[in-house]
Enzyme design. Sequence first.
Site: not given
Length: 295
Positions: A13, A41, A43, A217, A238, A240-244, A279, A283
């Site tokens: 990244d 993947g 993450n 939610g 940030d 960026t990786a919340a969904g992962d 990050g 994160s």
Amino acid sequence: MSRVFNLGSVNIDHVYRMPRLARPGETLSSLGYARGPGGKGFNQSLALARAGASVSHIGFIGEDGAWLRDFLSAEGVDCAGLGVADDATGHAIIQVLPGGENSIFLHAGANRHATRESVRAALAGAQADDWFLCQNETSAVAESLEEARKLGIKTALNAAPALDPKCAAILHNVDLLVVNESEAAALGGLSSPTEALAKLRSDFPALNIVLTLGAEGAIWSGPQIREKSPAVPADVVDTTAAGDTFTGYLLAALMRGSCPLVALALANRAASIAVSRAGAAASIPFLRELEARGA
């Protein structure tokens, strides 16, 4: 102990903190830059491991990505299925705005070297109570889901980036689908995510669907269960990786035998911590952090 076999992208990244998105033809200076590990993947394997799950990562990196394998291995991820291709490691250019929203474009690189055969070899030790997880940032997704189905293990797909409606046929080989609002709408071929959810529910009656709604939610919609778990308030830095993070913690909780509502709640709490930090990999919280906060 059951295990997750995760066919997923591994990226380098390049993160630029931006005052706003650049307009066509414009040169815009960044407010900051950082390089780090990433890829949906990567993450999700990291989130699974930090959530206490046993995980094996499947995929490919280039010679320039050896440090990414070392990173995963140090976190307890089995990397026997992570091969080295004659290509550059995948990479992402990520623009992060002051409010935490992001814009990302990808170069797939070595992530496009996955094949049915490489995944079949990596799944050789899979047991009946294991899971197979994949996203849409590698090659051989449909073929790999077929291989996992042949082995009789449970399958999960995070359909991100969004699939075209004509690709929805692969959902016949999926037990658990995780999508956000735009991904659900794309898969269902409709503009409304709630209408798309209803269509997917009708077209694939055996499918368990998790629809994430950001600040609203997440919803679990299954053949016999429908639950909604509210988001946890957070000061967004940030996303960026919340969904992962959400996906990894959700699956880890289900593997421990949690019911859908408990699994959703844990995943939402983990995601709320992730968005409060800068990050991607940096994160993703550890389970002990959630336990310390009373999760």
